[in-house]
Design an enzyme around this catalytic site. Structure first.
Site, PDB file in Angstrom:
ATOM      1  N   TYR A 108     -52.087  59.203  30.533  1.00  0.00           N
ATOM      2  CA  TYR A 108     -51.419  60.380  31.052  1.00  0.00           C
ATOM      3  C   TYR A 108     -52.334  61.584  31.190  1.00  0.00           C
ATOM      4  CZ  TYR A 108     -47.361  63.026  32.423  1.00  0.00           C
ATOM      5  OH  TYR A 108     -46.475  63.769  33.142  1.00  0.00           O
ATOM      6  N   TRP A 110     -54.017  63.797  29.443  1.00  0.00           N
ATOM      7  CA  TRP A 110     -54.164  65.005  28.633  1.00  0.00           C
ATOM      8  C   TRP A 110     -55.013  64.770  27.381  1.00  0.00           C
ATOM      9  CZ3 TRP A 110     -52.985  69.581  30.480  1.00  0.00           C
ATOM     10  CH2 TRP A 110     -51.987  69.702  31.461  1.00  0.00           C
TER      11      TRP A 110
END
Length: 756
Positions: A108, A110
């Site tokens: 994802y 991050w």
């Protein structure tokens, strides 16, 4: 003591050791640094760290296969060579028996502000080179808008990031109508790092100049108090109805810009025929009709900016408020003007509302996937539970692949995803689940193989974002924890076992990769006549300011001023879309609409739950950090409730409460406040999922995604709907169970970790 330049998604900073204590100092140029930075010092040596490769006993001893991957099972500590040999063999087995689409590459993005050690880039590079994989498209944050906006306005990034900037708002805007607000806790965060948090200053400057802010949200803190916003708190999920009522008033009082609609828009007549008046809207959203009419007149009386936050489209029918907000702005005729018109997501991320840099930043190019197999990111549990099932997405029919190997690197789906009990069942279906992690998140606890990954503080990298002028030489602050390795090193070792190690590394060390990536930026600077330091000069300096590009309104200003067509079906703004209408989706028709929720409040579950982003961490990252921990009550996440709702339930400030619905339950600490709409409670996401036991999934820590629904926003976008659901809340009687969310699982030492 020496200071090290570094960067995180919530800010550039300097780090130095004072004895055994790590000090983190915000970048001196940041006018409003984020307190989330103070989660960092406790991260390096926290008990939650993954110290060595760990494997679920049942997988190590019994081999790949579906199983109940509970949190409570014992893990075995194994050597790197042993586990990498096993994983290489598993990749070969799955490819040979089921094909590359049976591998799902989850990430994802991050995990790090660094551009080389970017988890998505590393895992996608590895899986692409291995033969291909099933990948995800879109994001949990913006899935509905990411599909809708290209149909009706243009490519997502160009029509959201820099068309309206904070400087424009400060200088030009008379009225900001903020649907969902522009909460400073959200604009704290920016992918790749942020050196100057300018949002508070820009809104304050606009307010001092006389701009009026109108907040449409069930939560008063969704705009900072110093802008003195007019607070409208409609029934959650009814923003599109309010927008339609405003649009009707503009037409009824001849306040709309007929010329702009005729010249720059398509489908206006179709939408106009569906408009309903302010009285209809008032009956749905709860805002008085006279106030709706007065607001419409205000919008037409000066330079108006209509913003729609990411939160609005993280809900069932989430496409509709984005589309209706765009239509409302088009009716005012100001799209493409400085500080006016429409912008999606302003205030939702730090990189929105800023001009792009004049030169490219260093990035690891993503290799194309050799096979066409993908899912919308929020449909991962559907995919795992329903192989071979048909679903619809963006005008096409798709079939879920039969995934046997899940490989997660740089993400925590037990934070992002909804209906965590269902997700746990889904995680039980694949043959193997692999997770790279620096800490024992709930996702790691539900994996078969956990590979210890370094944090950004333990490796070299370059922090950079395309809309932030500061580029940072991220120098390591500490040695890797335990046996942790960076993701690149892990994948390089696997690639070597699978026969493509040289292709994966291209013969470069990580430092040589950084030098290679820097050449792109150096060349961009030189080509434009700016000073262009070589890598060694940049690395010694620690940071470099890049020149900004023009603040010219981007493609929407070019469309307005020069007639440059948009990349839509008509080349214009699509107030209605024949293409979307042709899909035949009753949950997303060919024009903006208010569609009633399929799960409204009931007597059993009478309260709306807003599960928004937390203020004290990024998603679930560093939940164990000092800033995050200080905001909890006895280790439990805090839920906000209106005094009238608390009173009838006998709830007082600080009480432990139980939130529940048909999907699950969680415990939280109550905060009684009038800064929330009556009939609504709010519990942020990000508390690590901590069920009472494998048999009782009640989350004692306060993760709202045990309650949220795992359904798509519509068949158009299949976006996440985690922002809203309905619940009941009651005071917890008796002694609440303790919270030990950050405790690692039981791990047997390496000497005992041999397969039988």
């Amino acid at each position: 003591m020496p200071e090290f330049s570094h960067s995180a998604h919530w800010g550039a900073f300097r780090a130095r050791w004072e004895g055994d204590t790590l000090q983190v100092l915000p970048h001196p140029a940041d006018p409003n640094p984020s307190p989330v930075l103070q989660n960092i010092p406790s991260a390096l040596r926290n008990r939650a760290r993954v110290a060595a490769p760990a494997v679920r006993r049942s997988w190590w001893e019994g081999g790949p296969g579906p199983r109940d991957r509970g949190r409570d099972e014992e893990f075995l500590e194994v050597g790197w060579d042993e586990v990498l040999d096993r994983l290489a063999a598993e990749v070969r087995r799955v490819h040979a028996g089921h094909g590359p689409a049976a591998v799902y590459g989850g990430s994802y993005g991050w995990a790090s502000a660094g551009r080389f050690h970017h988890a998505q880039g590393q895992i996608h590079r590895f899986l692409s080179m291995s033969g291909g994989y099933t990948q995800s498209v879109n994001t949990y944050s913006g899935g509905a808008a990411e599909v809708l906006l290209p149909h009706v306005l243009g490519p997502f990034e160009p029509v959201t990031r820099s068309v309206v900037t904070w400087d424009q708002v400060a200088a030009h805007t008379d009225t900001v109508l903020a649907f969902g607000g522009m909460a400073l806790k959200n604009s704290t965060v920016g992918s790749g790092g942020v050196s100057r948090h300018v949002e508070r200053g820009a809104m304050g400057a606009a307010h001092r100049r006389g701009a009026r802010f109108v907040l449409v949200s069930p939560l008063r803190p969704d705009l900072p108090p110093e802008v003195d916003a007019r607070w409208l708190a409609p029934e959650p999920g009814t923003d599109a109805a309010l927008m339609i009522g405003l649009a009707h008033t503009l037409v009824a009082e001849d306040l709309h810009d007929r010329a702009f609609l005729a010249r720059h828009c398509a489908g206006w007549e179709t939408y106009a025929a569906t408009l309903r008046d302010a009285d209809w809207a008032a009956g749905i959203c709860g805002i008085p009709a006279d106030e709706i009419r007065a607001l419409a007149r205000r919008l037409a009386a000066g330079r108006t900016l209509i913003t729609v936050s990411q939160s609005l489209q993280r809900a069932e029918h989430g496409e509709q408020p984005v589309w209706a907000g765009l239509a409302l702005a088009a009716m005012l005729g100001q799209i493409g003007l400085p500080g006016g018109g429409f912008v999606y997501g302003l205030g939702s991320l730090a990189q929105y509302g800023r001009v792009p840099n004049a030169v490219p930043v260093p990035t690891l190019a993503r290799r194309p996937n050799p096979i066409r197999s993908y899912i919308p990111v929020a449909r991962v549990a559907d995919m795992l539970l329903n192989p071979g099932a048909l679903y619809q997405y963006n005008g096409e029919d798709h079939v879920y692949p039969d995934v046997r190997l899940v490989w997660w690197c740089g993400g925590n789906p037990f934070h992002h995803h909804q209906d965590l009990t269902r997700l746990r069942r889904a995680f039980g279906r694949p043959d193997t689940v692999v997770v790279h992690e620096s800490v024992w998140t709930a996702t790691a606890r539900h994996a078969d193989v956990v590979l210890p990954a370094t944090t950004t503080l333990e490796r070299e990298d370059i922090g950079a974002a395309g809309t932030d002028s500061l580029i940072v030489a991220m120098k390591p602050v500490a040695a890797p924890f335990g046996q942790a390795r960076d993701d690149h090193a892990i994948f390089a070792a696997l690639a070597g076992r699978l026969g493509f190690g040289e292709r994966f590394t291209e013969g470069r060390t990580p430092r040589e990769w950084l030098e290679h990536l820097w050449d792109r930026t150096r060349k961009g600077l030189a080509d434009k006549g700016f000073p262009a330091p070589d890598f060694d000069e940049f690395w010694a300096a620690g940071e470099l300011l890049l020149p900004p590009g023009p603040d010219d309104g981007g493609m929407l200003a070019a469309f307005r001023n020069g007639g440059r067509p948009l990349y839509t079906e008509s080349g214009k703004i699509q107030i209605a879309s024949e293409e979307i209408a042709s899909y035949g989706y009753d949950d997303c028709p060919g024009h903006p609409a208010w569609i009633p929720p399929t799960e409204p409040p009931t007597r059993e579950h009478p309260l709306w739950l807003v599960s928004n982003q937390p203020a004290t961490r990024l998603h679930s990252q560093l939940d164990f950090g000092a800033t995050s921990a200080e905001a909890k009550v006895d280790g439990r996440e805090v839920m906000r409730i209106h005094p009238s709702d608390a009173r009838v339930r006998g709830i007082t400030d600080g009480d432990v409460v139980r939130l529940h619905n048909a999907r699950g339950a969680c415990l939280a600490a109550a905060r009684v406040t009038d800064e929330i709409r009556a009939g609504v409670v709010q519990l942020p996401t990000g508390a690590w999922y901590t069920p009472l036991s494998d048999e009782d999934p009640t989350c004692v820590h306060g993760n709202p995604n045990v309650l949220t629904r795992d359904v798509g926003s519509s068949r158009l976008a299949q976006g996440c709907t985690g922002q809203l659901t309905t619940v009941q809340v009651s005071r917890y009687e008796g002694a609440p169970p303790p919270v030990d969310a950050h405790r690692p699982p039981r791990i047997v030492p390496a000497a005992d970790a041999r397969p039988e």
